[in-house]
Design a protein around this motif. Structure first.
Motif, PDB file in Angstrom:
ATOM      1  N   TYR A  32     -11.601  -7.483   1.679  1.00 37.76           N
ATOM      2  CA  TYR A  32     -11.336  -6.530   0.601  1.00 37.76           C
ATOM      3  C   TYR A  32     -10.089  -6.981  -0.151  1.00 37.76           C
ATOM      4  CZ  TYR A  32     -10.027  -2.191  -1.750  1.00 37.76           C
ATOM      5  OH  TYR A  32      -9.678  -1.254  -2.684  1.00 37.76           O
ATOM      6  N   TYR A  36      -3.329  -4.079  -7.970  1.00 32.08           N
ATOM      7  CA  TYR A  36      -2.589  -2.889  -8.377  1.00 32.08           C
ATOM      8  C   TYR A  36      -1.677  -3.237  -9.553  1.00 32.08           C
ATOM      9  CZ  TYR A  36      -3.950  -0.332  -4.182  1.00 32.08           C
ATOM     10  OH  TYR A  36      -4.668   0.320  -3.197  1.00 32.08           O
ATOM     11  N   ARG A  43       4.224   4.606  -9.717  1.00 35.50           N
ATOM     12  CA  ARG A  43       3.521   4.218  -8.499  1.00 35.50           C
ATOM     13  C   ARG A  43       2.568   3.066  -8.768  1.00 35.50           C
ATOM     14  NH1 ARG A  43       0.356   9.666  -7.399  1.00 35.50           N
ATOM     15  NH2 ARG A  43       2.042  10.488  -8.702  1.00 35.50           N
TER      16      ARG A  43
ATOM     17  N   VAL B   4      -1.935  11.981  -4.783  1.00 31.30           N
ATOM     18  CA  VAL B   4      -1.067  11.926  -3.612  1.00 31.30           C
ATOM     19  C   VAL B   4       0.331  12.408  -4.005  1.00 31.30           C
ATOM     20  CG1 VAL B   4      -0.101  10.445  -1.823  1.00 31.30           C
ATOM     21  CG2 VAL B   4      -2.386   9.955  -2.768  1.00 31.30           C
ATOM     22  N   TYR B  35       4.123   2.378   3.206  1.00 36.77           N
ATOM     23  CA  TYR B  35       4.615   1.067   2.817  1.00 36.77           C
ATOM     24  C   TYR B  35       6.076   1.183   2.386  1.00 36.77           C
ATOM     25  CZ  TYR B  35      -0.303  -0.350   2.578  1.00 36.77           C
ATOM     26  OH  TYR B  35      -1.614  -0.620   2.884  1.00 36.77           O
ATOM     27  N   GLU B  48      -0.428   3.122   9.627  1.00 37.45           N
ATOM     28  CA  GLU B  48      -1.536   3.904   9.097  1.00 37.45           C
ATOM     29  C   GLU B  48      -1.925   4.964  10.109  1.00 37.45           C
ATOM     30  OE1 GLU B  48      -5.400   2.218   9.174  1.00 37.45           O
ATOM     31  OE2 GLU B  48      -6.270   3.745   7.880  1.00 37.45           O
ATOM     32  N   LEU B  90       6.480   4.329  -0.040  1.00 31.24           N
ATOM     33  CA  LEU B  90       5.239   4.762  -0.659  1.00 31.24           C
ATOM     34  C   LEU B  90       4.221   5.123   0.406  1.00 31.24           C
ATOM     35  CD1 LEU B  90       5.135   1.834  -3.201  1.00 31.24           C
ATOM     36  CD2 LEU B  90       5.154   4.227  -3.914  1.00 31.24           C
ATOM     37  N   ARG B  94      -6.494   7.339   1.759  1.00 31.69           N
ATOM     38  CA  ARG B  94      -7.826   6.721   1.745  1.00 31.69           C
ATOM     39  C   ARG B  94      -8.797   7.736   2.301  1.00 31.69           C
ATOM     40  NH1 ARG B  94     -10.277   3.848   5.581  1.00 31.69           N
ATOM     41  NH2 ARG B  94      -8.431   4.010   6.912  1.00 31.69           N
ATOM     42  N   ASP B  97     -12.954   6.355   7.162  1.00 35.54           N
ATOM     43  CA  ASP B  97     -12.422   5.431   8.141  1.00 35.54           C
ATOM     44  C   ASP B  97     -12.954   4.027   7.869  1.00 35.54           C
ATOM     45  OD1 ASP B  97     -12.491   5.152  11.793  1.00 35.54           O
ATOM     46  OD2 ASP B  97     -11.260   4.217  10.256  1.00 35.54           O
ATOM     47  N   ASP B 100     -14.474   2.122   3.697  1.00 38.35           N
ATOM     48  CA  ASP B 100     -13.950   2.716   2.473  1.00 38.35           C
ATOM     49  C   ASP B 100     -12.505   2.276   2.353  1.00 38.35           C
ATOM     50  OD1 ASP B 100     -14.232   6.014   0.966  1.00 38.35           O
ATOM     51  OD2 ASP B 100     -13.097   4.254   0.358  1.00 38.35           O
ATOM     52  N   TYR B 101     -12.251   1.243   1.581  1.00 42.46           N
ATOM     53  CA  TYR B 101     -10.949   0.615   1.618  1.00 42.46           C
ATOM     54  C   TYR B 101      -9.986   1.062   0.535  1.00 42.46           C
ATOM     55  CZ  TYR B 101     -13.202  -2.757   4.764  1.00 42.46           C
ATOM     56  OH  TYR B 101     -13.865  -3.353   5.795  1.00 42.46           O
ATOM     57  N   GLU B 102     -10.468   1.738  -0.508  1.00 43.33           N
ATOM     58  CA  GLU B 102      -9.608   2.058  -1.646  1.00 43.33           C
ATOM     59  C   GLU B 102      -8.443   2.947  -1.235  1.00 43.33           C
ATOM     60  OE1 GLU B 102     -13.618   1.055  -3.285  1.00 43.33           O
ATOM     61  OE2 GLU B 102     -12.890   2.343  -1.657  1.00 43.33           O
ATOM     62  N   GLN B 103      -7.237   2.502  -1.563  1.00 44.76           N
ATOM     63  CA  GLN B 103      -6.036   3.272  -1.251  1.00 44.76           C
ATOM     64  C   GLN B 103      -5.355   3.678  -2.544  1.00 44.76           C
ATOM     65  OE1 GLN B 103      -3.370   1.651   1.716  1.00 44.76           O
ATOM     66  NE2 GLN B 103      -5.036   0.611   2.782  1.00 44.76           N
ATOM     67  N   TYR B 104      -4.905   4.929  -2.593  1.00 41.02           N
ATOM     68  CA  TYR B 104      -4.262   5.483  -3.779  1.00 41.02           C
ATOM     69  C   TYR B 104      -2.850   5.905  -3.407  1.00 41.02           C
ATOM     70  CZ  TYR B 104      -9.055   5.418  -5.333  1.00 41.02           C
ATOM     71  OH  TYR B 104     -10.322   5.005  -5.657  1.00 41.02           O
ATOM     72  N   PHE B 105      -1.898   5.407  -4.196  1.00 43.23           N
ATOM     73  CA  PHE B 105      -0.501   5.603  -3.855  1.00 43.23           C
ATOM     74  C   PHE B 105       0.086   6.892  -4.424  1.00 43.23           C
ATOM     75  CE2 PHE B 105       1.002   1.905  -1.642  1.00 43.23           C
ATOM     76  CZ  PHE B 105       0.070   0.924  -1.930  1.00 43.23           C
ATOM     77  N   GLY B 106       1.061   7.419  -3.694  1.00 41.00           N
ATOM     78  CA  GLY B 106       1.882   8.495  -4.206  1.00 41.00           C
ATOM     79  C   GLY B 106       3.020   7.927  -5.042  1.00 41.00           C
TER      80      GLY B 106
END
Lengths: 112, 114
Positions: A32, A36, A43, B4, B35, B48, B90, B94, B97, B100-106
């Protein structure tokens, strides 16, 4: 662990031209590869990603290509605009799990 | 859906103190990753959490710890603060488990240690 490297560190382009950022990764188990965009003081924002079973993915002016054999993937931005100016980070998931290893980032400057 | 959120946004602490940062993921998301972002080291993975369990851990000393609550909100704690802990912290959420790899940052918490 996973080592992700980005080149070049800074990229200046004229508005309307294309920008290409290349990343290399070391762990062949990575499957993957997200990109970004981080504007100053904001952010990191997921702009596009690709999985190892796909060679290319496109979303309007942004595209990502993946070469698993060479272990590199690239971000392509066409018809660049001033609002594309930001730091772009590539990442990969070592061992195919959910943690992300990031490159050090590329500063893209679009000159009007 | 709300994004987030992280609190506080800014924090100033002195060496030796401890700090707790909070992260609320996107509604329905069950995974939270943390992070550390610094100019020199870039973005580095801390740990995580998924369903209140730590799933992965990065290469940080034991002074860095975290937890996740049943509502998926997460906290990270740094004890005995050092000057080098000054950074933007940060969190990213997600949804699922596996697969589903998409991560959204705060927006991050800017920690300054003096």
């Amino acid at each position: 662990g996973e080592n992700v490297e980005q080149h070049p560190s800074t990229l200046s382009v004229q508005e309307g031209d294309s920008a290409v950022i290349k990343c290399t990764y070391s762990d062949s188990a990575s499957n993957y590869f997200p990109w970004y965009k981080q504007e100053l003081g904001k952010r990191p924002q997921l702009i596009i990603d690709i999985r190892s079973n796909v060679g290319e993915k496109k979303d309007q002016r942004i595209a990502v290509t993946l070469n698993k054999t060479a272990k590199h993937f690239s971000l392509h931005i066409t018809e660049t605009q001033p609002e594309d100016s930001a730091v772009y980070f590539c990442a990969a998931n070592p061992y195919g799990n959910n943690r992300l290893a990031f490159g050090k980032g590329n500063q893209v400057v679009v000159i009007p | 859906k709300a994004g987030v959120t992280q609190t506080p946004r800014y924090l100033i602490k002195t060496r030796g103190q401890q700090v707790t940062l909070s992260c609320s993921p996107i509604s329905g998301h069950r995974s939270v990753s943390w992070y550390q972002q610094t100019p020199g080291q870039g973005l580095q993975f801390l740990f995580e959490y998924f369903s209140e369990t730590q799933r992965n851990k990065g290469n940080f000393p034991g002074r860095f710890s975290g937890r996740q609550f049943s509502n998926s909100r997460s906290e990270m704690n740094v004890s005995t603060l050092e000057l080098g802990d000054s950074a933007l912290y940060l969190c990213a959420s997600r949804a699922q488990d596996r697969g589903d790899y998409e991560q959204y940052f705060g927006p991050g918490t800017r920690l300054t240690v003096t």
